[in-house]
Design an enzyme around this catalytic site. Structure first.
Site, PDB file in Angstrom:
ATOM      1  N   VAL A 102       0.810  -1.218   0.000  1.00 16.12           N
ATOM      2  CA  VAL A 102       0.000   0.000   0.000  1.00 16.12           C
ATOM      3  C   VAL A 102       0.841   1.265   0.000  1.00 16.12           C
ATOM      4  CG1 VAL A 102      -1.927  -1.165   1.141  1.00 16.12           C
ATOM      5  CG2 VAL A 102      -0.246   0.093   2.533  1.00 16.12           C
ATOM      6  N   SER A 155      -7.118   3.625  15.460  1.00 15.42           N
ATOM      7  CA  SER A 155      -6.718   2.978  16.711  1.00 15.42           C
ATOM      8  C   SER A 155      -7.002   3.907  17.866  1.00 15.42           C
ATOM      9  CB  SER A 155      -5.221   2.636  16.694  1.00 15.42           C
ATOM     10  OG  SER A 155      -4.773   2.220  17.973  1.00 15.42           O
ATOM     11  N   ASN A 186      -7.191  -1.544   6.030  1.00 17.26           N
ATOM     12  CA  ASN A 186      -6.771  -2.146   7.292  1.00 17.26           C
ATOM     13  C   ASN A 186      -5.254  -2.271   7.433  1.00 17.26           C
ATOM     14  OD1 ASN A 186      -7.333  -3.891   9.807  1.00 17.26           O
ATOM     15  ND2 ASN A 186      -6.105  -5.254   8.516  1.00 17.26           N
ATOM     16  N   ALA A 220       0.232   9.328  15.871  1.00 19.60           N
ATOM     17  CA  ALA A 220       0.044  10.452  14.960  1.00 19.60           C
ATOM     18  C   ALA A 220      -0.606   9.994  13.651  1.00 19.60           C
ATOM     19  CB  ALA A 220       1.379  11.127  14.684  1.00 19.60           C
ATOM     20  N   TYR A 242       2.902   5.998  15.355  1.00 21.90           N
ATOM     21  CA  TYR A 242       1.663   5.252  15.163  1.00 21.90           C
ATOM     22  C   TYR A 242       0.464   6.076  15.626  1.00 21.90           C
ATOM     23  CZ  TYR A 242      -1.598   1.278  15.521  1.00 21.90           C
ATOM     24  OH  TYR A 242      -2.667   0.425  15.383  1.00 21.90           O
TER      25      TYR A 242
END
Length: 269
Positions: free
Chosen positions: A81, A159, A107, A174, A172
């Protein structure tokens, strides 16, 4: 006079809650939450295109799920991705094969090294932001025409770390906060195209990595409410709801499969 077409039937409720016969794309589906999402959609009768960076991993998932005689089917594709050329080829091949896309589940992601921010190097920062936030942008943009042409749903995986600042998870946190903000923006921009855009922000979920980290030997039972760790299937059920017509008046929202309210503190030993 009633404002509905008639009294609801069991069948009408089931149809509204179903994603049968939909074409669904799930990134990061080789294990954990992504695999559970794919399995849930296939069991409901959707054609699910799954991808990850390693073709052998998604091929193994597809082989297992297709052999289980579910009403839907799984089609594995290798795609990174963070590579826009790879993502464009993935989108083109999917639309050519199925004629369009009804649901996109972004995801793919990764948490990074767990170091405090002052010890996170530029390459580590870039890597976490690229796969979580830029990867979501890359895939959504590649499928934008197909989604907007016929309407549909996008569900992004954020999250609880994106809502609360978590020590050791700066990049993560941010990136996932960015995913939630992007979700709200796209919901406004694409509402006129009949595309709903929502997100889930799971708390601690018993994926293989989390189970190893927390020393969880068995998957948690779903019945107890007062628990701090959930299952991938519980996240998948939330994603399925957001993708279905049952969520027809839900867009720009972020739902939190977390159990009782918490601040993303690791469960006590």
């Amino acid at each position: 006079m009633p404002i509905t077409d008639g009294i609801r039937t069991t069948e009408s409720v089931r149809e509204r809650s179903s994603v049968a016969d939909e074409t669904v794309v799930v990134t990061g589906a080789s294990s954990g939450i992504g695999r559970a999402i794919a399995e849930t959609f296939v069991a409901d009768g959707a054609d699910v295109v799954i991808c990850s960076r390693t073709r052998a991993d998604v091929e193994a998932v597809a082989e297992e799920l297709n052999a289980a005689d579910r009403p839907g089917s799984v089609f594995p594709v290798e795609c990174d991705v963070t590579d826009r050329g790879s993502v464009a080829a993935f989108a083109d091949a999917t639309v050519e094969e199925f004629g369009g896309v009804d649901v996109l589940v972004n995801n793919a992601g990764g948490a990074g090294s767990g170091d405090p921010l002052h010890e996170v190097g530029p390459d580590d920062w870039d890597g976490v932001v690229e796969v979580n936030l830029t990867g979501t942008y890359n895939v959504t943009r590649a499928f934008a025409d197909a989604l907007r042409e016929g309407g549909g749903a996008v569900v992004n995986t954020s999250s609880m770390a994106g809502r609360y600042g978590v020590a050791g998870m700066g990049p993560y946190s941010a990136a996932k906060a960015g995913v939630s903000a992007l979700t709200r923006t796209l919901a406004v921009e694409w509402a006129g195209d009949d595309v709903r855009v929502n997100a889930v922000e799971p708390g601690f979920i018993a994926t293989p990595a989390v189970r190893e980290w927390l020393g969880i030997e068995e998957m948690p039972e779903r019945d107890p409410v007062d628990r701090t760790v959930g299952t991938p299937d519980e996240v998948a059920d939330t994603v399925r709801f957001l993708a279905s017509d049952a969520a027809s008046f839900v867009t720009g929202q972020t739902l939190s499969p977390t159990g009782p309210p918490n601040t993303f503190e690791p469960p006590a030993d």
